[in-house]
Design an enzyme around this catalytic site. Sequence first.
Site, PDB file in Angstrom:
ATOM      1  N   ALA A  67       0.859  -1.189   0.000  1.00 31.83           N
ATOM      2  CA  ALA A  67       0.000   0.000   0.000  1.00 31.83           C
ATOM      3  C   ALA A  67       0.893   1.238   0.000  1.00 31.83           C
ATOM      4  O   ALA A  67       2.104   1.158   0.201  1.00 31.83           O
ATOM      5  CB  ALA A  67      -0.916  -0.014   1.213  1.00 31.83           C
ATOM      6  N   GLY A 112      -0.088  -5.149   0.741  1.00 31.86           N
ATOM      7  CA  GLY A 112      -1.308  -5.120  -0.057  1.00 31.86           C
ATOM      8  C   GLY A 112      -1.152  -5.806  -1.392  1.00 31.86           C
ATOM      9  O   GLY A 112      -2.135  -6.296  -1.965  1.00 31.86           O
ATOM     10  N   GLU A 115      -1.673  -9.399  -0.735  1.00 36.75           N
ATOM     11  CA  GLU A 115      -3.103  -9.559  -0.471  1.00 36.75           C
ATOM     12  C   GLU A 115      -3.911  -9.521  -1.761  1.00 36.75           C
ATOM     13  O   GLU A 115      -4.874 -10.283  -1.932  1.00 36.75           O
ATOM     14  CB  GLU A 115      -3.576  -8.478   0.500  1.00 36.75           C
ATOM     15  CG  GLU A 115      -3.019  -8.663   1.903  1.00 36.75           C
ATOM     16  CD  GLU A 115      -3.360  -7.514   2.828  1.00 36.75           C
ATOM     17  OE1 GLU A 115      -4.018  -7.760   3.852  1.00 36.75           O
ATOM     18  OE2 GLU A 115      -2.957  -6.362   2.532  1.00 36.75           O
ATOM     19  N   GLU A 135       4.016  -5.974   7.271  1.00 40.07           N
ATOM     20  CA  GLU A 135       3.360  -4.849   7.957  1.00 40.07           C
ATOM     21  C   GLU A 135       3.866  -4.638   9.378  1.00 40.07           C
ATOM     22  O   GLU A 135       3.840  -3.497   9.880  1.00 40.07           O
ATOM     23  CB  GLU A 135       1.842  -5.059   7.975  1.00 40.07           C
ATOM     24  CG  GLU A 135       1.151  -4.846   6.629  1.00 40.07           C
ATOM     25  CD  GLU A 135       1.111  -6.095   5.761  1.00 40.07           C
ATOM     26  OE1 GLU A 135       0.405  -6.075   4.735  1.00 40.07           O
ATOM     27  OE2 GLU A 135       1.793  -7.091   6.104  1.00 40.07           O
TER      28      GLU A 135
END
Length: 261
Positions: A67, A112, A115, A135
């Site tokens: 992200a 992300g 993911e 993360e």
Amino acid sequence: MAESTNVHSENKGGILFITIQRESKLNALNFATLDEIKTIFDEVNDNREIKGVIITGAGEKAFVAGADISEIAELSEVNARKFAENGQEIFQMIESCHKPVIAVVNGFALGGGCELAMACHMRIATANAKFGQPEVNLGIIPGYGGTQRLTILIGRGKANELMMTGDMISAEEAKTLGLVNHVASNKEDALQKAEDILGKIMDKAPLAIGMIVDCVNSVYTNDENGYLIEANSFARCVKSDDFAEGTSAFLEKRKPDFKGE
């Protein structure tokens, strides 16, 4: 498809190629990019010209490196929940799509990006791909469904290890763990492998493909009876014109012509 700034989409012979194109940012997912992905998938299911989807990242360095940290750094507790729920909703759209979706993972698939790849139905990696959920290095955890999908795909023990350490793994290790379906030597070969798989799927009955998505997803949904969903889906398939065509073609020793009806 609507014009997008950060995501390019193009239908080639029934396969929608989606490319995250923020190469200078290693294709990091900012808010605008997620919105563009959502807009594309809002159309995919209802567009009969689209038979399958391939998602990849621009360039050779990254599928999606994560992200956008500059946006995450500004989050408060209240909007952090909305941030996570928004990403989860979009990735659930991908996972629930009745058209097969394959991630072609080139380079880094972190946070992300990992993911996003896990939300796809299958993953094909280049030999230089790296996967991870780092993360914890930022003092947070995966928020777009990573804690759930990584555990489902590779098991509790290894998922805990990767998320708690923030370690990255290679494409070959990802394949061994069940995170990746195939590893190709380069991006061109990986894209070709994805096209080959989709080519096989596109010859099958579209309704049945969609039912498989629903049944497989039900395995991991606590409040659903997967066996009941399977039985109901089987009955819906038998009711379809595709079933009549498929059985007739088999008995007549010819190739079926499925219409998705």
